[in-house]
Design an enzyme around this catalytic site. Structure first.
Site, PDB file in Angstrom:
ATOM      1  N   ARG A  46      -6.176  18.464 -31.411  1.00 13.54           N
ATOM      2  CA  ARG A  46      -5.237  17.371 -31.726  1.00 13.54           C
ATOM      3  C   ARG A  46      -5.261  16.288 -30.637  1.00 13.54           C
ATOM      4  O   ARG A  46      -4.906  15.139 -30.889  1.00 13.54           O
ATOM      5  CB  ARG A  46      -3.814  17.918 -31.946  1.00 13.54           C
ATOM      6  CG  ARG A  46      -2.790  16.841 -32.306  1.00 13.54           C
ATOM      7  CD  ARG A  46      -1.570  17.396 -33.041  1.00 13.54           C
ATOM      8  NE  ARG A  46      -0.959  18.508 -32.355  1.00 13.54           N
ATOM      9  CZ  ARG A  46      -0.125  18.414 -31.311  1.00 13.54           C
ATOM     10  NH1 ARG A  46       0.204  17.236 -30.830  1.00 13.54           N
ATOM     11  NH2 ARG A  46       0.383  19.502 -30.749  1.00 13.54           N
ATOM     12  N   TYR A  98      -0.918  -3.026 -50.063  1.00 13.35           N
ATOM     13  CA  TYR A  98      -1.096  -1.716 -50.680  1.00 13.35           C
ATOM     14  C   TYR A  98       0.278  -1.069 -50.920  1.00 13.35           C
ATOM     15  O   TYR A  98       1.151  -1.106 -50.048  1.00 13.35           O
ATOM     16  CB  TYR A  98      -1.971  -0.842 -49.760  1.00 13.35           C
ATOM     17  CG  TYR A  98      -2.056   0.566 -50.227  1.00 13.35           C
ATOM     18  CD1 TYR A  98      -2.604   0.877 -51.469  1.00 13.35           C
ATOM     19  CD2 TYR A  98      -1.562   1.611 -49.451  1.00 13.35           C
ATOM     20  CE1 TYR A  98      -2.651   2.179 -51.916  1.00 13.35           C
ATOM     21  CE2 TYR A  98      -1.622   2.919 -49.889  1.00 13.35           C
ATOM     22  CZ  TYR A  98      -2.159   3.197 -51.124  1.00 13.35           C
ATOM     23  OH  TYR A  98      -2.206   4.473 -51.575  1.00 13.35           O
ATOM     24  N   ASP A 170      -5.193  -5.050 -42.354  1.00 15.38           N
ATOM     25  CA  ASP A 170      -5.857  -4.000 -43.134  1.00 15.38           C
ATOM     26  C   ASP A 170      -7.171  -4.585 -43.648  1.00 15.38           C
ATOM     27  O   ASP A 170      -7.181  -5.493 -44.473  1.00 15.38           O
ATOM     28  CB  ASP A 170      -4.928  -3.572 -44.288  1.00 15.38           C
ATOM     29  CG  ASP A 170      -5.473  -2.391 -45.083  1.00 15.38           C
ATOM     30  OD1 ASP A 170      -6.703  -2.246 -45.152  1.00 15.38           O
ATOM     31  OD2 ASP A 170      -4.659  -1.637 -45.650  1.00 15.38           O
ATOM     32  N   LYS A 195     -12.323   4.860 -48.501  1.00 14.81           N
ATOM     33  CA  LYS A 195     -12.940   3.920 -49.445  1.00 14.81           C
ATOM     34  C   LYS A 195     -14.405   3.683 -49.070  1.00 14.81           C
ATOM     35  O   LYS A 195     -15.156   4.619 -48.958  1.00 14.81           O
ATOM     36  CB  LYS A 195     -12.106   2.628 -49.454  1.00 14.81           C
ATOM     37  CG  LYS A 195     -10.594   2.871 -49.596  1.00 14.81           C
ATOM     38  CD  LYS A 195     -10.279   3.463 -50.932  1.00 14.81           C
ATOM     39  CE  LYS A 195      -8.859   3.934 -51.179  1.00 14.81           C
ATOM     40  NZ  LYS A 195      -7.850   3.926 -50.196  1.00 14.81           N
TER      41      LYS A 195
HETATM   42  C1  PLP Z   1      -5.996  -1.552 -48.828  1.00 11.62           C
HETATM   43  C2  PLP Z   1      -5.582  -0.129 -48.617  1.00 11.62           C
HETATM   44  N1  PLP Z   1      -5.063   0.225 -47.439  1.00 11.62           N
HETATM   45  C3  PLP Z   1      -4.670   1.489 -47.199  1.00 11.62           C
HETATM   46  C4  PLP Z   1      -4.766   2.475 -48.162  1.00 11.62           C
HETATM   47  C5  PLP Z   1      -4.305   3.865 -47.857  1.00 11.62           C
HETATM   48  O1  PLP Z   1      -5.404   4.680 -47.560  1.00 11.62           O
HETATM   49  P1  PLP Z   1      -5.454   6.261 -47.832  1.00 11.62           P
HETATM   50  O2  PLP Z   1      -5.409   6.466 -49.305  1.00 11.62           O
HETATM   51  O3  PLP Z   1      -6.734   6.662 -47.172  1.00 11.62           O
HETATM   52  O4  PLP Z   1      -4.266   6.851 -47.169  1.00 11.62           O
HETATM   53  C6  PLP Z   1      -5.315   2.145 -49.406  1.00 11.62           C
HETATM   54  C7  PLP Z   1      -5.434   3.175 -50.458  1.00 11.62           C
HETATM   55  O5  PLP Z   1      -5.735   2.882 -51.596  1.00 11.62           O
HETATM   56  C8  PLP Z   1      -5.733   0.797 -49.647  1.00 11.62           C
HETATM   57  O6  PLP Z   1      -6.244   0.427 -50.814  1.00 11.62           O
END
Ligand code: PLP
Length: 383
Positions: A46, A98, A170, A195
């Site tokens: 961790r 998101y 992001d 992704k």
């Molecule tokens: C733009 C974006 N940021 C963050 C996330 C969150 O990621 P995770 O599903 O890996 O927790 C997503 C998930 O779809 C996303 O599309």
């Protein structure tokens, strides 16, 4: 070193101990210490693990940052970042972020006395107007999920800097191949590696990347204290998947551009959202800060029934809650990525029941076009 090369040679790719051509899975929770007063860098997974650290170094390299931190998901990375806020602080975010980020703020952080303002992020002045004495963070997502709205990163960063506010971006949709927010002055980059970065729809992972040493020390502590570390197996899978990022992106983006143009010509489609199209209101700003429109596009049909018809008829893309896989993924933001928001909030963010999101994979353009055409024809056989 170009990014295509850095993906293969720009971080620890060879195991120092054995010369193995991929960093092994150091599948251990703890590390023996010859002398408990000292250690050779590793004590407990961790706190640090060689496989996970290779993934962190890789992400730092790709995002042009000094430090990377790996998490068990994109949301875990986002939460670790939002814990920079303290009671009484205020954060400004763009409207159509998101759904999970929206939910964390509006349902959880608000309980700890953190306040927020959502703005239409495309207009830099909206960010400026939302600032309060207690504003500590700007949080942007560009292009945004699912409407691909574009925020002018440099303009927003300059407002933030003038007001001693830190910015988080992001960068999941663009990946570091096409957009590097840290080089545009952003303090902290978020990636859902679930992704495109991993790219094979078989890992959930997230990263934070930054330059500032003090910020890194704070967030490293958050990683340790929150405990949502990336698993060793997932770190290894990420390291394998990311090597082909450039190749996968190139193929997906080439197809996405042509599909976006094709969909624009279809009578059953009322609007296509893709920042690579001349018709996209943010195209010029996007071109200034990113080198591609990416591999995700959204489009609106004429009715909710038409959406149901499309999903019933489509054959090639998987229908799923995600994006960025080698396979194309069709999703329905109204009920999937943004289903956790109230109907009112979804509509305010521009997410309607007629909206469909397509993450373009690496299948052939001809097959994807034929499949979309046959499905759209079933929606409205007269066109
Ligand atoms: C733009 C974006 N940021 C963050 C996330 C969150 O990621 P995770 O599903 O890996 O927790 C997503 C998930 O779809 C996303 O599309």
């Amino acid at each position: 070193m170009d990014l295509e090369t850095a993906l293969l040679h720009g971080y620890p790719v060879i195991d120092q101990m054995t010369g193995a051509s991929s960093i092994p899975k150091y599948q251990a929770s703890t590390f023996h210490q010859e002398n408990f007063r000292e250690h050779d860098g590793y004590t407990y997974t961790r706190f640090g693990n060689p496989t996970i650290e290779a993934a962190e170094t890789c992400m730092a390299k790709l995002e042009h940052g000094r430090h990377g931190l790996a998490f068990s998901s994109g949301m875990a990375a986002i939460n670790a970042a939002l814990f920079l806020l303290s009671q009484g602080d205020h954060i400004v975010l763009c409207h159509d972020i998101y759904g999970g980020t929206f939910q964390t703020l509006t349902e959880m952080l608000v309980r700890f006395g953190i306040s927020y303002t959502f703005v239409k992020g495309q207009e830099p002045k909206n960010w400026e107007q939302a600032i309060r004495p207690e504003t500590k963070l700007f949080y942007l997502e560009t292009p945004s999920n699912p409407l691909l709205n574009v925020v002018d990163i440099e303009a927003v960063v300059s407002i933030a800097k003038k007001n001693h506010i830190q910015t988080i971006c992001d960068n999941t949709f663009m990946t570091p191949i096409y957009q590097n927010p840290l080089t545009l002055g952003v303090d902290l980059v978020v990636q859902s590696a679930t992704k495109f970065l991993n790219g094979h729809s078989d890992v959930v992972a997230g990263f934070l990347v930054m330059n500032d040493d003090h910020l890194y020390q704070r967030l490293k502590k958050h990683q340790k204290m929150l405990g949502a570390i990336l698993g060793v197996e997932e770190a290894w899978l990420f390291l394998r998947g990311v090597k082909t990022l450039a190749l996968r992106m190139e193929k997906s983006v080439t197809t996405a551009v042509l599909l976006a143009e094709h969909l624009q010509r279809k009578n059953q489609v009322s609007r296509v959202y893709y920042p690579g199209l001349a018709s996209h209101p943010g195209q010029l700003v996007h071109q200034k800060q990113a080198s591609s429109g990416g591999a995700v596009l959204s489009f609106e049909l004429l009715s909710t029934e038409a959406v149901y018809g499309l999903f019933d008829a489509i054959k090639l893309p998987i229908v799923a809650v995600s994006l960025g896989g080698v396979e194309s993924i069709l999703s329905y933001p109204w009920q999937m990525s943004h289903g956790c928001m109230s109907e009112q909030d979804r509509l305010a963010a521009g997410v309607t029941p007629a909206l469909v999101r397509l993450s373009v994979g690496i299948e052939s353009l001809a097959d994807l076009t034929a499949d979309l055409d046959q499905a759209l024809d079933k929606v409205n056989p007269s066109h």
